[in-house]
Design a protein around this motif. Sequence first.
Motif: not given
Length: 87
Positions: A30-38, A46-56
């Motif tokens: 989801e967008l809420g889990s997406a790691v913004p790219i700058v 492209v990466e997403w962050r796991d809501a439970k573990t914080g691991v990308t």
Amino acid sequence: LLLNLDTGAVGSLAVELINAATGAPLPGFELGSAVPIVANSLHARVEWRDAKTGVTSGDVSALADKAIVLRFRATACRLFSFRFKRA
């Protein structure tokens, strides 16, 4: 998923993966889990962050045989191309 993009100093880009059949965001992508790219990059991962573990993670291999839609949320960004790369 690799992007060729230029966000400049103040822009960003995030990606959401959506189930093509239902139109619903795929859990974990989801967008809420997406790691913004700058970045100004030819191969930004492209990466997403796991809501439970914080691991990308950027591993989308489990979706290889699925019909998906990509939703890009960009601010002050130029997206030139995207591609999937096998791990």
